[in-house]
Write a protein that holds these residues in place. Sequence first.
Motif, mmCIF file in Angstrom:
data_model
loop_
_atom_site.group_PDB
_atom_site.id
_atom_site.type_symbol
_atom_site.label_atom_id
_atom_site.label_comp_id
_atom_site.label_asym_id
_atom_site.label_seq_id
_atom_site.Cartn_x
_atom_site.Cartn_y
_atom_site.Cartn_z
ATOM 1 N N LYS A 162 0.824 -1.208 0.000
ATOM 2 C CA LYS A 162 0.000 0.000 0.000
ATOM 3 C C LYS A 162 0.858 1.259 0.000
ATOM 4 C CE LYS A 162 -4.241 1.808 2.008
ATOM 5 N NZ LYS A 162 -5.385 1.491 2.894
ATOM 6 N N LEU A 163 2.018 1.205 0.658
ATOM 7 C CA LEU A 163 2.910 2.356 0.725
ATOM 8 C C LEU A 163 3.941 2.369 -0.411
ATOM 9 C CD1 LEU A 163 3.543 2.552 4.590
ATOM 10 C CD2 LEU A 163 1.989 3.940 3.204
ATOM 11 N N GLY A 164 3.822 1.430 -1.346
ATOM 12 C CA GLY A 164 4.708 1.397 -2.507
ATOM 13 C C GLY A 164 6.126 0.943 -2.213
ATOM 14 N N LEU A 165 6.302 0.168 -1.151
ATOM 15 C CA LEU A 165 7.639 -0.256 -0.745
ATOM 16 C C LEU A 165 7.944 -1.726 -1.015
ATOM 17 C CD1 LEU A 165 7.837 1.661 2.645
ATOM 18 C CD2 LEU A 165 9.479 1.886 0.779
ATOM 19 N N TRP A 166 6.931 -2.493 -1.323
ATOM 20 C CA TRP A 166 7.115 -3.939 -1.419
ATOM 21 C C TRP A 166 8.139 -4.340 -2.473
ATOM 22 C CZ3 TRP A 166 6.622 -8.034 1.402
ATOM 23 C CH2 TRP A 166 6.629 -9.302 0.819
ATOM 24 N N ASP A 167 7.999 -3.832 -3.671
ATOM 25 C CA ASP A 167 8.910 -4.211 -4.765
ATOM 26 C C ASP A 167 10.353 -3.826 -4.444
ATOM 27 O OD1 ASP A 167 6.803 -5.258 -6.197
ATOM 28 O OD2 ASP A 167 6.480 -3.440 -7.382
ATOM 29 N N GLY A 168 10.550 -2.643 -3.887
ATOM 30 C CA GLY A 168 11.902 -2.193 -3.579
ATOM 31 C C GLY A 168 12.567 -2.964 -2.459
ATOM 32 N N LEU A 169 11.763 -3.593 -1.611
ATOM 33 C CA LEU A 169 12.306 -4.329 -0.461
ATOM 34 C C LEU A 169 12.515 -5.819 -0.724
ATOM 35 C CD1 LEU A 169 10.347 -2.772 2.559
ATOM 36 C CD2 LEU A 169 12.811 -2.662 2.165
ATOM 37 N N GLN A 170 12.112 -6.300 -1.876
ATOM 38 C CA GLN A 170 12.146 -7.743 -2.140
ATOM 39 C C GLN A 170 13.499 -8.383 -1.846
ATOM 40 O OE1 GLN A 170 9.500 -10.104 -3.341
ATOM 41 N NE2 GLN A 170 8.690 -8.434 -2.118
ATOM 42 N N THR A 171 14.577 -7.738 -2.288
ATOM 43 C CA THR A 171 15.906 -8.327 -2.092
ATOM 44 C C THR A 171 16.476 -8.032 -0.705
ATOM 45 O OG1 THR A 171 16.980 -6.376 -3.043
ATOM 46 C CG2 THR A 171 16.388 -8.156 -4.566
ATOM 47 N N LYS A 172 15.762 -7.246 0.085
ATOM 48 C CA LYS A 172 16.248 -6.870 1.408
ATOM 49 C C LYS A 172 15.564 -7.649 2.537
ATOM 50 C CE LYS A 172 18.141 -3.413 -0.893
ATOM 51 N NZ LYS A 172 19.586 -3.400 -1.247
#
Length: 263
Positions: A162-172
Motif C-alpha cells: 500500500k505504501l509502494g515499498l514492497w517491490d523495492g524491499l524484495q531483495t532486502k
Amino acid sequence: MSSLSRLGKVFGLVLSFSMVLMPFISRAETVPAIAAAANIKFALDDIVKNFSAETGLKVRVSYGSSGNFVAQIQHGAPFEMLLSADERYIHELQKAGFARDEGVQYAVGRLALVAPNKSPLTLDTELNGVKVLLAAGKLERFAIANPEHAPYGERARELLQKLGLWDGLQTKLILGENASQAAQFAVSGSTQGGIIPLSIALAPQFKALGQSIALPAELHGPLYQRMVLTPKAGATAERFYLYLQSDAAKSVFVQYGFGLPAQ
C-alpha cells in the motif's frame, strides 16, 4: 473353587476395572497442549501464569505460525486448542472438521515498525524513514514474518504494498518463520529494522533492544485473532478457553497493545 483360583478371578476383575478407568485417569492428569500464534507469546505467558495461580491447573503452550499449526492439527497433532493470529485459519479448521465450532475472537492485533537501538532507521507511521534509507542504498536487511503462513507477515506485506515499498524491499527482506522470529531478526542488529506485532514490540524484553512505533490499522486488513477448541479438548482446556474470555485475561491483552473484539 480353590483360594488361588478365587484370587486370580478377583485380580482379573480389578485389572479389567483399572483398564476401563485408565483412559479417564490419564486424561484428567494430562496437561493439555495448546497451540498459539507467536505474536501473543508474552501476553499469553502472563495469562497462563495467572490462570495457574488462580486454578491450580496447568497448560502447555507451543508457539509458532498459525498456518503451520493448522497443518499439524489436520495431521494428528494432539493440540486441544488453537489461538490463531487470523480467524480464517480457525474457519479452515472448522470446515475440515478439526474444530468443535467456529470459536470466538479473543483479540485484535496491531503492527509496529521497529529498529534496533543503533539503527540509522527513523521511525514514522508512513515509513518515510524506510523510503529514505532505501533510496540512499543504506537499507540492507528488513525483517517481517513469512507472509506465506504467518498472518502478521501477510499484513506487513499488504502495508508495504500500500505504501509502494514492497517491490523495492524484495531483495532486502529477511523472513522469520513466525512473528516471534521476525521480531528477533528486527532488533538483533543484523537488520536495520522490521515490521512485527505491536504486542511483541511492547514486551520489556524487546523494549530494551530497540525502538518501536505503532502503525495505523487502516494500512492493512484487520487482524482478528480467534481461538477454538479441537475435538480432543478436555476439561482443563475448556476451563482455560473460558478464562481467556474473562476480564482478567482481556486486561493483559490490552496491556500488550491488543484491541478487544466487539461484543
